[in-house]
Design a protein around this motif. Structure first.
Motif, mmCIF file in Angstrom:
data_model
loop_
_atom_site.group_PDB
_atom_site.id
_atom_site.type_symbol
_atom_site.label_atom_id
_atom_site.label_comp_id
_atom_site.label_asym_id
_atom_site.label_seq_id
_atom_site.Cartn_x
_atom_site.Cartn_y
_atom_site.Cartn_z
ATOM 1 N N ILE A 457 0.851 -1.203 0.000
ATOM 2 C CA ILE A 457 0.000 0.000 0.000
ATOM 3 C C ILE A 457 0.883 1.249 0.000
ATOM 4 O O ILE A 457 0.650 2.190 -0.765
ATOM 5 C CB ILE A 457 -0.950 -0.013 1.225
ATOM 6 C CG1 ILE A 457 -2.044 -1.060 0.999
ATOM 7 C CG2 ILE A 457 -1.568 1.361 1.468
ATOM 8 C CD1 ILE A 457 -3.033 -1.186 2.128
ATOM 9 N N ALA A 460 2.638 1.693 -3.436
ATOM 10 C CA ALA A 460 1.716 2.201 -4.465
ATOM 11 C C ALA A 460 1.377 3.661 -4.194
ATOM 12 O O ALA A 460 1.334 4.486 -5.113
ATOM 13 C CB ALA A 460 0.453 1.352 -4.486
ATOM 14 N N CYS A 463 4.377 5.786 -5.032
ATOM 15 C CA CYS A 463 4.601 5.841 -6.478
ATOM 16 C C CYS A 463 3.615 6.804 -7.141
ATOM 17 O O CYS A 463 3.883 7.322 -8.220
ATOM 18 C CB CYS A 463 4.463 4.454 -7.104
ATOM 19 S SG CYS A 463 5.879 3.407 -6.788
ATOM 20 N N VAL B 127 -5.949 -4.230 -0.737
ATOM 21 C CA VAL B 127 -4.630 -3.738 -1.183
ATOM 22 C C VAL B 127 -4.632 -3.543 -2.704
ATOM 23 O O VAL B 127 -4.160 -2.524 -3.217
ATOM 24 C CB VAL B 127 -3.505 -4.717 -0.762
ATOM 25 C CG1 VAL B 127 -2.172 -4.305 -1.362
ATOM 26 C CG2 VAL B 127 -3.386 -4.767 0.751
ATOM 27 N N PHE B 130 -6.785 -0.550 -3.746
ATOM 28 C CA PHE B 130 -6.074 0.695 -3.403
ATOM 29 C C PHE B 130 -4.987 0.979 -4.440
ATOM 30 O O PHE B 130 -4.833 2.112 -4.904
ATOM 31 C CB PHE B 130 -5.456 0.584 -2.008
ATOM 32 C CG PHE B 130 -4.680 1.815 -1.602
ATOM 33 C CD1 PHE B 130 -5.314 2.896 -1.028
ATOM 34 C CD2 PHE B 130 -3.309 1.899 -1.827
ATOM 35 C CE1 PHE B 130 -4.609 4.038 -0.682
ATOM 36 C CE2 PHE B 130 -2.596 3.031 -1.484
ATOM 37 C CZ PHE B 130 -3.255 4.100 -0.898
ATOM 38 N N THR B 131 -4.246 -0.073 -4.803
ATOM 39 C CA THR B 131 -3.146 0.125 -5.759
ATOM 40 C C THR B 131 -3.686 0.545 -7.121
ATOM 41 O O THR B 131 -3.139 1.443 -7.764
ATOM 42 C CB THR B 131 -2.307 -1.164 -5.889
ATOM 43 O OG1 THR B 131 -2.004 -1.637 -4.575
ATOM 44 C CG2 THR B 131 -1.010 -0.926 -6.611
ATOM 45 N N GLN B 134 -4.542 4.164 -7.559
ATOM 46 C CA GLN B 134 -3.438 5.120 -7.729
ATOM 47 C C GLN B 134 -3.135 5.386 -9.202
ATOM 48 O O GLN B 134 -2.391 6.306 -9.522
ATOM 49 C CB GLN B 134 -2.152 4.614 -7.051
ATOM 50 C CG GLN B 134 -2.295 4.222 -5.596
ATOM 51 C CD GLN B 134 -2.862 5.331 -4.739
ATOM 52 O OE1 GLN B 134 -2.373 6.446 -4.744
ATOM 53 N NE2 GLN B 134 -3.934 5.028 -4.014
ATOM 54 N N ALA B 138 1.367 4.800 -11.266
ATOM 55 C CA ALA B 138 1.806 4.327 -9.946
ATOM 56 C C ALA B 138 1.982 2.810 -9.959
ATOM 57 O O ALA B 138 2.932 2.286 -9.360
ATOM 58 C CB ALA B 138 0.797 4.737 -8.884
ATOM 59 N N ILE B 279 1.410 -7.210 -7.424
ATOM 60 C CA ILE B 279 1.497 -6.474 -8.694
ATOM 61 C C ILE B 279 0.699 -7.226 -9.765
ATOM 62 O O ILE B 279 -0.034 -6.629 -10.552
ATOM 63 C CB ILE B 279 2.974 -6.311 -9.145
ATOM 64 C CG1 ILE B 279 3.780 -5.537 -8.091
ATOM 65 C CG2 ILE B 279 3.055 -5.619 -10.501
ATOM 66 C CD1 ILE B 279 3.483 -4.070 -7.986
#
Lengths: 525, 367
Positions: A457, A460, A463, B127, B130-131, B134, B138, B279
């Motif tokens: 978290i 990310a 970034c 998670v 959330f990623t 971005q 990101a 990822i």
């Protein structure tokens, strides 16, 4: 950026953006003007009015008005002496067309004179520390710059001390601060753009950069964001910081602050834009990347090898400060197999009889430490040692002996606390402190998997962060190999030939000449 | 402004979309089929993977910067574009759910056997959502950072395992029949076909012209990791033991002991693998959201993302029995993978060839 740009015009002595009082013009009657000026400022014993008459102009009257305490007393008295001398003198050989012209062109010995035609502007100038000279019969008033008064002298910065390097620090006085920058960077390209923010405080802001080195887009963006601020008062640069940072909700600082002129100048030379706020020694630096918070100005004054070593220590300390308690919780709760048997037995023996799970134990200790730290900052200095004894002995040793917490936990929390003080930027240390608690909860719930989820978290989030449009994790993500010379390692000065790309303007990236690596004199070999 | 990702970041995204699941369960399956020649199957799979990457990248290069579904609609017509978009969207969402569940089962098996599965699934979905929130820039930067971490961890791992490695376990070479080696290379080939995600990523690239390079390097990095794990497993455990290991690369790291103070450090390797897995999940969810949002003409990507996240949580936590295998059958559903990642792109390529003349005519008319 050229200075005739609309965004860079001088803001000093201008009325605030939100003018609440109606505009009043000066009239030819001196007494009424003085009365209006008094009324505008609400009276008060500190408003001084000195009325004089000039012999050569049929005893025409004029008055000096200023606010006591914020003017330069010595300069004012010298000027007054000149005025009195002139007032009692009969000028031979004719006089100027008016007393107003006579005073402005022949008498007032001051380098910075202005002119206003309204009561409002005259009062705002007085509030800045200027003295107003109003002449009977004139529709204009003269503004004489007599800004001064008591202010703190230039001292060694308290928050960013160094062993080697300049000992000067910024003060609360904006003019002193700009002069400290001017003394270091004696370049005609150094630019100071002024603004005024705050309807009530009318705080002066200076935007400082090197033309041709700072990126034009960044300068424009700084101006745009500052112009958009609409607030009644600015008491510290922290007010500005929260308005202009790229993202509102993040634990990470997106602007750097410093109270060291040399650090600010180093930033300017790298292409950063500095925002100085009157009333605080802390100036803001933008744009900034994550790694900048681990660089100390001393890194560049010491040899590159020790500077590199210290940087690695700082980075490691940041991760220790953020991760150590959560790793301890995760390993002792979920992954005991990772520990060598002897250590595991020792830890198990210590924890035997402790009534709390590791997570609660760590929380208790961390919260206690945070309370101690806060108490250390707020309490009177004279009782500091007493609190240290209470903290170290009573809360540490006694808690272990009472079987409330384990000795290993005390070590973990103490080491974490010490590691957090290694980070040169206090605001980055604060970020590590806050994140530590989140990671502790994740570690107590999910073990190492929880920690890695938390780190994902964070990764990310970081970034996605930007500081004035520049990626926060540069030069790692995006990867800029040429910028790595001043990140984890600090290469020698002769090898640091270019400014950081993507921060400084692309047109002026070279900062040092080639071929300066010291080599033995051929004849001496 | 459209976000832009570099070629290196695209390489990192592609390798993250392929490698994490591939190194988890595939090596033991390959060794069980091809014995000590499994590494040759790995090489074969790597070569086929490069060919697939080349084809996918060649198709991607035809796209001059439009979003995937928009591009297909423009070239093949709206109905076909939308249909392909929905198919890809469902594929990525479905795979996302499967991978979340397999990942949760793995974590449960390895470290958190008493933690309720829905908590693990919930954590993973949160998670990932959330990623994805971005943005692709990101995600790409995170992928690159994780790749850097892998590039540090892998050489260190090989170094500390060096004393346990015995290359004699690889001989005799070419002892297994060619047919068995070919069969053993099929599961990794199926997973390497996931390079098709490049079709969706290319429009976000700063230099779409380097899609071929990104595809090839991404595929090469993935197959290299697989090859490394197979070689380590074979040279350390031998071909008899490896098929019995559920998670080969974890077991390989589990034997490490440095002096008497560092042992059972596989949890650190697994921790880095957690990041690569996140990822992968992020890339798949992003691709699913991207395809479905554009195909169904939905306005808010954030709402689609939150909706799909919720649906994924329910699906992953409740769709399969508690004892779902983390094995390759679930991770490498070959017919589905090959149909979507190879079959559909080939059809797209044929469609592009057929409509190429039309586009030129249209272009002339417009000019």
């Amino acid at each position: 950026m050229p200075n005739d740009d609309k965004t860079t015009k001088q803001y000093e002595n201008e009325a605030p953006k939100k003018e609440t009082k109606p505009e009043q013009v000066l009239i030819p009657d001196l007494d009424i003007n003085i009365e209006r000026l008094h009324r505008f400022l609400g009276g008060g014993a500190d408003i001084v009015c000195r009325t004089l008459q000039h012999r050569s102009f049929d005893n025409a009257r004029y008055a000096l008005l200023y606010i006591d305490g914020i003017v330069d007393g010595i300069g004012l008295n010298t000027m007054l002496l000149g005025l009195l001398d002139d007032a009692n003198r009969y000028i031979e050989g004719g006089v100027e067309s008016s007393l107003y012209h006579h005073l402005t062109e022949r008498v007032i010995a001051n380098g910075k004179l202005g002119e206003v035609n309204s009561i409002n502007k005259a009062c705002y100038a007085m509030l800045e520390g200027s003295t107003i000279l109003v002449v009977d019969g004139s529709l204009r008033a003269i503004i004489i710059d007599t800004t001064g008064g008591k202010s703190r002298a230039v001292e060694e910065p308290s928050s960013q001390t160094v062993v080697r390097g300049p000992k000067e620090g910024f003060t609360e006085n904006l003019r002193t601060n700009t002069s400290l920058i001017r003394r270091i960077i004696k370049s005609p390209d150094l630019r100071f753009d002024y603004k005024m923010i705050g309807h009530q405080t009318r705080t002066n802001i200076a935007i400082v950069y090197l033309e041709g080195i700072a990126e034009v887009e960044v300068i424009k963006e700084v101006h745009r964001r500052l112009d958009a601020i609409d607030i009644d008062g600015v008491l510290e640069s922290g007010y500005i910081e929260e308005f202009i940072q790229d993202r509102a909700f993040t634990p990470f600082p997106l602007l750097q602050n410093t109270e060291r002129p040399d650090a600010a100048c180093a930033g300017i030379l790298e292409g950063q834009v500095i925002i100085m706020v009157s009333g605080t020694p802390f100036v803001l630096q933008a744009p900034v990347t994550f790694v900048k918070f681990f660089q100390s100005s001393e890194d560049y004054y010491q040899r590159y090898d020790i500077a590199t070593f210290l940087r690695i220590i700082r980075m490691t300390s940041f991760f220790i400060s953020m991760l150590l308690p959560s790793l301890y919780i995760a390993i002792t709760t979920f992954h005991q197999e990772m520990l060598p048997t002897s250590l595991l037995i020792s830890l198990a023996a210590q924890r035997e009889g402790i009534p709390f799970p590791a997570l609660l134990e760590a929380f208790l200790m961390e919260i206690t430490f945070e309370i101690l730290r806060e108490a250390g900052v707020r309490m009177p200095r004279i009782i500091g040692p007493a609190i240290s004894i209470v903290g170290a002995l009573v809360l540490g040793q006694a808690a272990v002996q009472a079987g409330i917490i384990s000795a290993a936990m005390v070590i973990v929390v103490s080491f974490t606390a010490i590691a957090s003080f290694v980070i040169p930027a206090v605001n980055m240390g604060v970020a590590a402190r806050l994140i530590r608690f989140l990671l502790m909860i994740l570690a107590g719930t999910f073990g190492l998997f929880g920690i890695m989820s938390g780190l994902m978290i964070l990764l990310a989030h970081m970034c996605g962060l930007r500081s004035f449009g520049k990626p926060y994790l540069m030069p790692f993500a995006p990867f800029v190999a040429s910028n790595l010379k001043d990140v984890l390692i600090r290469v020698p000065w002769w090898a640091m030939r270019t400014r950081p790309t993507n921060i400084a303007s692309d047109k002026n990236i070279t900062r040092a000449g080639a071929g300066q690596k010291p080599s033995p004199d051929q004849e001496g070999v | 402004m459209k976000p832009a990702i570099s070629t290196t970041q695209t390489v990192a995204l592609i390798q993250s979309a392929i490698a994490p699941t591939m190194v988890l369960a595939i090596p033991s399956v390959m060794v069980s089929i091809a014995q000590h020649d499994a590494w040759i199957s790995g090489v074969i799979a790597g070569i086929v993977g490069l060919l697939m990457a080349l084809i996918i990248a060649a198709i991607s290069k035809a796209n001059k910067g439009q979003y995937f579904v928009e591009w297909l609609e423009g070239r093949l017509g709206k109905p076909i574009g939308i249909a392909i978009g929905i198919m890809f969207g469902i594929y990525y969402f479905n795979n996302f759910c499967v991978i979340v569940r397999v990942f949760a089962n793995f974590v449960s098996d390895m470290v958190l056997d008493e933690t309720p599965l829905f908590m693990l699934v919930g954590m993973m979905v949160v998670v990932t959502v959330f990623t994805v929130l971005q943005g692709i820039e990101a995600i790409a930067r995170s992928a690159f950072m994780v790749l850097l971490l892998i590039l540090i961890v892998v050489p260190v791992s090989v170094f500390i395992l060096y004393t346990d490695i015995d290359f004699k376990r690889l001989i005799p070479v070419f002892d297994t029949s060619a047919a068995r080696m070919a069969v053993a290379s099929l599961p990794p080939i199926a997973l390497l076909s996931e390079v098709s995600v490049l079709l969706i990523l290319t429009p976000f690239m700063k230099k779409p012209a380097s899609a071929i390079r990104a595809g090839l390097f991404g595929s090469l990095l993935s197959s290299s990791q697989l090859l490394l794990v197979i070689l380590l497993a074979l040279t350390i455990f031998g071909p008899q033991l490896v098929p019995m290991l559920s998670y080969t690369f974890v077991n390989v790291m589990a034997i490490v002991e440095v002096g008497e103070f560092l042992e059972r450090i596989e949890i650190f390797t697994v921790s880095v693998w957690f990041l690569t897995m996140y990822i992968k999940l992020t890339v798949f969810l992003f691709a699913g959201v991207h395809c479905l949002t554009h195909s169904l003409r939905l306005k808010s990507k954030h709402h689609v993302l939150l909706g799909l996240g919720l649906l994924a949580f329910v699906t992953s936590a409740g769709e399969w029995p508690r004892n779902l295998e983390s094995g390759y059958k679930n991770l490498a559903n070959m017919p589905q993978l090959l149909l979507i990642n190879v079959g559909l792109p080939i059809l797209i390529a044929l469609g592009l060839l057929v409509t190429r003349g039309k586009r030129k005519q249209g272009g002339k008319q417009r000019s």
